[in-house]
Design an enzyme around this catalytic site. Structure first.
Site, mmCIF file in Angstrom:
data_model
loop_
_atom_site.group_PDB
_atom_site.id
_atom_site.type_symbol
_atom_site.label_atom_id
_atom_site.label_comp_id
_atom_site.label_asym_id
_atom_site.label_seq_id
_atom_site.Cartn_x
_atom_site.Cartn_y
_atom_site.Cartn_z
ATOM 1 N N GLU A 196 0.836 -1.219 0.000
ATOM 2 C CA GLU A 196 0.000 0.000 0.000
ATOM 3 C C GLU A 196 0.863 1.258 0.000
ATOM 4 O O GLU A 196 0.742 2.104 0.872
ATOM 5 C CB GLU A 196 -0.957 -0.007 1.194
ATOM 6 C CG GLU A 196 -1.951 -1.161 1.160
ATOM 7 C CD GLU A 196 -3.112 -1.003 2.139
ATOM 8 O OE1 GLU A 196 -3.058 -0.098 2.998
ATOM 9 O OE2 GLU A 196 -4.071 -1.787 2.039
ATOM 10 N N GLU A 267 -6.682 -7.645 -1.130
ATOM 11 C CA GLU A 267 -7.261 -7.556 0.209
ATOM 12 C C GLU A 267 -8.717 -7.169 0.122
ATOM 13 O O GLU A 267 -9.059 -6.042 -0.181
ATOM 14 C CB GLU A 267 -6.526 -6.516 1.075
ATOM 15 C CG GLU A 267 -5.190 -6.982 1.530
ATOM 16 C CD GLU A 267 -4.595 -6.083 2.590
ATOM 17 O OE1 GLU A 267 -5.355 -5.377 3.288
ATOM 18 O OE2 GLU A 267 -3.367 -6.086 2.710
HETATM 19 C C1 NAG Z 1 -7.044 -0.223 5.817
HETATM 20 C C2 NAG Z 1 -8.155 0.372 5.041
HETATM 21 O O1 NAG Z 1 -7.953 1.081 4.069
HETATM 22 N N1 NAG Z 1 -9.353 0.075 5.459
HETATM 23 C C3 NAG Z 1 -10.567 0.550 4.819
HETATM 24 C C4 NAG Z 1 -11.455 -0.618 4.519
HETATM 25 O O2 NAG Z 1 -12.683 -0.240 4.024
HETATM 26 C C5 NAG Z 1 -13.405 0.596 4.880
HETATM 27 C C6 NAG Z 1 -14.742 0.829 4.279
HETATM 28 O O3 NAG Z 1 -14.689 0.843 2.898
HETATM 29 C C7 NAG Z 1 -12.629 1.885 5.131
HETATM 30 O O4 NAG Z 1 -13.326 2.720 6.023
HETATM 31 C C8 NAG Z 1 -11.269 1.527 5.714
HETATM 32 O O5 NAG Z 1 -10.483 2.654 5.880
#
Ligand code: NAG
Ligand code: NAG
Ligand code: NAG
Ligand code: NAG
Ligand code: NAG
Length: 850
Positions: A196, A267
């Site tokens: 990321e 992911e």
């Molecule tokens: C780590 C990350 O980016 N998590 C995201 C996963 O998805 C949710 C909802 O779409 C986000 O709020 C998180 O930030």
């Protein structure tokens, strides 16, 4: 490599290139006797053969090795063909010494983990990072990296790049030595570098761009013979494949900009990881299935469930504020038990998508709008009579009926129906046919015997003059603890005259301690005055507590604790913790600033130094009969292992905040006193893998910071023995499974007709002992708590008992005829709800009668 093999490989690659529909094919040379992994826009290819991939994340570090075979087997049974794991630098290389010490043993034996994946005939994905985030301490970077002169993490910085390259080479060499890459005949088909990075590239600008290009080249140079990926990195350099992380990659991500690279999803969050202070996290099976079906319907060919099994952040391995229980909402829960219906619904989805494989990988895709927000995505190979359709309804509130190729289809809100022959709905993301289950926790007699506790006090509260590290101002916490402990004492002493103290007795001076994080416990003149803490989002906080001061010398002692190191963002090496500013308000002279008063520091606890949580270290201090509700106290008792094979947990509800050990193994930090918005602690049950336990006399040791009543701590076992079904007579996709023979779709059902059926199935080695509830009509509720509705066929209980009791698994008709129900209950369609109890006891009748 012989010339013959080289020629054969070249011929194969030519064949592959001819097949590819768009763009060039990236080549990975065949080495030894392995397979060639190639890709184009459409998919990854294994020896030129296109494939779709269902992958699941299972981290070797988060479960003991004796659980790995079961987890991997259950992943395969759930329809996965890939298992993914990160590699965690900080546990493999905890110390930087003249002679480096590497640890690849026990829970950290990543080689053994990949071999088990191979034994199950599955593929593997290795995400080396070596920065991995992963809610893991420091994102996987070892603490010692912070102390490398002039280091800046994850940018174009020579010291960082040098150490990163060394570790990546070390890991690749270990994997190669074990022949684990597909190019060597091993299971690994993809490797990841960095993690990321996109938002850091923005932060580091050109230096970030230089770094990520360097990382790609460095990775490719390791010559693994399989493609490299970068997740959440739109502009992955050269042949590195960028992949998507998120909840809805089918709708939020257009795919790699370079049109020769496939759409891979690394992911897909099965819930959300949790930190202390978070309420329970949910993501429904229906919503995940929708997102995955959507991704495949827009051309995706690989998805990875993050996590498929989360497990436990044992000891001090979690990142800041992350609780030990990790992704308990995944298809396999923290203990590796099937979480239903999530596990089963995704298994059914994988089966449905596999029926579509040919068209997905070779067909021509078109999109046909049906009505507003509802469309058909069709993949066709007319010459081979292959046609696959996805009917997707993006309305979140409205169900609808559409006409597709002359037939009517009911498409529920927020759903995708899968038609592997463009005619028959074999799966709807919104209709769960998989069984449900309920998790329950149980007392076990042998663990409540001898509930006798002993305690050891963290000696005297330390004073400035006893501290060995003294400086004018308080020092930074991580610099002192070097992340070997969560605890650092900050002490100072100061003199007050009588006229400094408030004249009115009812007005107390206030101690103010500003901290960079994460929590503090304060004592004044050996008296506990209070504790405070920050949060995951705001780690810095101010503790303000009234206190009693006296004429003469006063002593302040603050125990500052951290909850792991941060795992995300730029400049991680500069993150700070610990006491920052200290002052006293409300003295006659006004504010007394003690920040520059001279501070003494003591790193770690006496009990930690003497390792009194181990059998060996326990005897080095004097234990006394326990007195409860005291801060800074170690408590211990012994308990016997609960009989049977069900997982074991410890219920820490009666405690405050601290750290828990069993037989010297750290089970993690507990923090019961920190309640989330719904008024409950984020985690009160702690997993004790059975492999940590012996039959008799296990040592349970905890360090309590605030106070609590340990005699109310309970040892429990975990079961998912209540299995349920809840299925409507007109679920559109009610057939248990399907097979494709030539281009014909055939339903595989228990009976010889196509009546809807529901399956109940017990966990391994258990059978259905009792039908707790059965109704056909309009029952209500959830698994564990069904009630009959206004409409209920009286024979339901009897029919289900006859079919199921004594069996490991049973199949039930979902039709009113089977239960003697009136064909049309007023205003409803018939629904079957059953709750059955599984158990190991082999005498079904005795159990049913109780
Ligand atoms: C780590 C990350 O980016 N998590 C995201 C996963 O998805 C949710 C909802 O779409 C986000 O709020 C998180 O930030
Ligand atoms: C490759 O296959 C040949 C013949 O099957 C065998 O002799 C050789 O040992 C294999 N090499 C490797 C590296 O596995
Ligand atoms: C696009 O991808 C191909 C295949 O991986 C690669 O060879 C090429 O360099 C990439 N193009 C750019 C501009 O990065
Ligand atoms: C931590 O220690 C290093 C030297 O080891 C020093 O350069 C750095 O400034 C210290 N950080 C803080 C925040 O005190
Ligand atoms: C069971 O469900 C009923 C309603 O269907 C509800 O009122 C009751 O609180 C539930 N009980 C439990 C223990 O969840």
């Amino acid at each position: 490599m012989s010339l013959r093999v080289r020629l054969a490989a070249a011929a194969l690659l030519l064949a592959v290139a001819a097949l590819a529909t768009t763009g060039a094919v990236a080549k990975y040379e065949l080495t030894k006797n392995g397979t060639v992994i190639t890709y184009d826009r459409r998919s990854l290819m294994i020896d030129g053969r296109r494939e779709i991939f269902f992958s699941g994340s299972i981290h070797y570090t988060r479960s003991p090795p004796d659980q790995w075979p079961d987890l991997i087997a259950k992943a395969k049974e759930g329809g996965l063909n890939v298992v993914e794991t990160y590699v965690f630098w900080n546990i493999h290389e905890p110390e930087k010494d003249v002679v480096r010490i590497y640890n690849f043993e026990g829970r950290y034996d990543v080689i053994k983990f990949f071999k088990l994946i191979q034994d199950n005939d599955m593929y593997a994905m290795v995400r080396i990072g070596p920065f991995v985030q992963a809610e893991w301490n420091h994102g996987g970077l070892p603490y010692w990296l912070r102390e490398v002169p002039d280091i800046v993490f994850r940018t174009n910085n020579e010291p960082f790049k040098t150490h990163m390259e060394k570790f990546v080479n070390l890991v690749v060499k270990k994997l190669k030595d074990a022949n684990l890459f597909a190019s060597q005949g091993g299971p690994i088909i993809l490797s990841q570098i960095e993690n990321e990075y996109q938002h850091l590239e923005v932060a580091f600008k050109e230096e970030g761009t230089k770094y990520i290009k360097w990382a790609a080249q460095m990775a490719i140079k390791t010559d693994t013979g399989v493609p490299w990926i970068m997740c959440k990195q739109t502009k992955a350099p050269g042949e590195v494949i960028p992949t998507c992380n998120g909840r809805n990659c089918g709708d939020t991500w257009p795919g790699p900009l370079n049109k020769t690279k496939p759409l891979l999803w690394t992911e897909n969050w099965t819930a959300q990881y949790r930190v202390f202070g978070d309420p329970p996290s949910q993501r429904s099976a229906e919503d995940i299935a929708f997102a995955v079906a959507r991704f495949f319907s827009v051309g995706g060919t690989m998805t990875n469930y993050y996590m498929y099994h989360g497990g436990t952040n044992f000891g001090r391995t979690g990142a800041s504020f992350v609780m030990p229980r990790y992704y308990d909402e995944a298809p396999l829960d923290e203990f590796g038990l099937y979480k239903e219906p999530k596990w089963g619904h995704l298994r059914d989805l994988h089966q449905a998508l596999r029926l579509c494989k040919k068209a997905l990988l070779w067909g021509t895709a078109t999109t046909q709008p049906l009505v507003e927000n509802v469309e058909a995505r069709v993949f066709e190979m007319p010459e081979q009579k292959v046609c696959v359709a996805f009917l997707s309804n993006h309305h979140t509130k409205d169900d609808t009926t559409v006409t597709f190729r002359g037939q009517q289809y009911f498409v529920p809100r927020h759903s995708i129906s899968i038609l592997p022959d463009c005619k028959t709905v074999v799966f709807s993301t919104q209709h769960v046919n998989a069984q449900h289950n309920q998790r329950t926790f149980h007392f076990v007699d042998q663990t409540v015997q001898n509930n006798v506790w002993e305690m050891f006090n963290e000696e005297q509260i330390p004073k400035y003059k006893q501290a060995n590290i003294r400086t004018p101002r308080p020092l930074e916490h991580y610099n002192l603890s070097k992340d070997k402990t969560d605890y650092v004492w900050y002490t100072t002493s100061f003199r007050l005259e009588a006229d400094d103290l408030p004249f009115r007795r009812d007005i107390k001076p206030v101690l103010e301690v500003a901290s960079h994080g994460h929590a503090t416990v304060a004592f004044v003149n050996d008296v506990f005055v209070g504790c405070g803490h920050g949060t995951k989002m705001n780690k810095a906080f101010l503790l303000q507590k009234p206190m009693d001061l006296k004429k003469g010398v006063n002593h302040i002692a603050i125990l500052a604790t951290t909850l792991g190191m941060q795992d995300s963002g730029a400049y991680l090496e500069k993150r700070q913790a610990g006491v920052n500013l200290v002052q006293i308000q409300g003295l006659n002279a006004g504010t007394l600033d003690l920040t520059g008063n001279g501070w003494g520091h003591i790193v770690g606890l006496v009990g930690e130094e003497k390792q009194i949580y181990t059998d060996k270290g326990m005897g080095s201090v004097g234990w006394k009969p326990a007195v409860f509700d005291r801060p800074l106290t170690w408590y211990k008792r012994r308990f016997d292992m609960p009989s049977g094979e069900d997982p074991v947990v410890i219920d820490m509800s009666p405690m405050g905040k601290g750290f828990l050990f069993v037989n010297g193994e750290g089970l993690g930090r507990y923090w019961i006193s920190y309640k989330h918005a719904l008024g409950r602690p984020s985690q009160h049950l702690y997993h004790v893998p059975r492999s940590f336990l012996k039959e008799k006399g296990n040592a349970l040791v905890l360090f309590e910071e605030e106070g609590g009543k340990p005699d109310a701590i309970m040892v429990l076992t975990v079961k998912r023995d209540n299995v349920c079904t809840f299925m409507s007579e007109n679920n559109p996709a009610h057939i248990r499974s399907w097979e494709r023979k030539d281009s014909q779709l055939t339903a595989v059902v228990a009976g010889d007709d196509l009546k809807p059926s529901a399956v109940l199935s017990c966990p391994p080695k258990k059978t259905i002992q009792q039908v707790v509830f059965a109704s056909f009509g309009n029952p209500l509720g959830i698994c564990g708590n069904y009630t009959v509705g206004s409409c209920h066929a009286t024979r339901a209980q009897e029919v289900v008992e006859k079919e199921c009791v004594g069996k490991q698994s049973c199949t039930l008709d979902v039709s009113h005829e089977a239960y003697g129900a009136a064909p049309k209950c007023p205003g409803t369609t018939g629904t079957l709800a059953v709750q059955a109890k599984c158990s190991k006891r082999p005498t079904p009748n005795a159990a049913a009668a109780q």
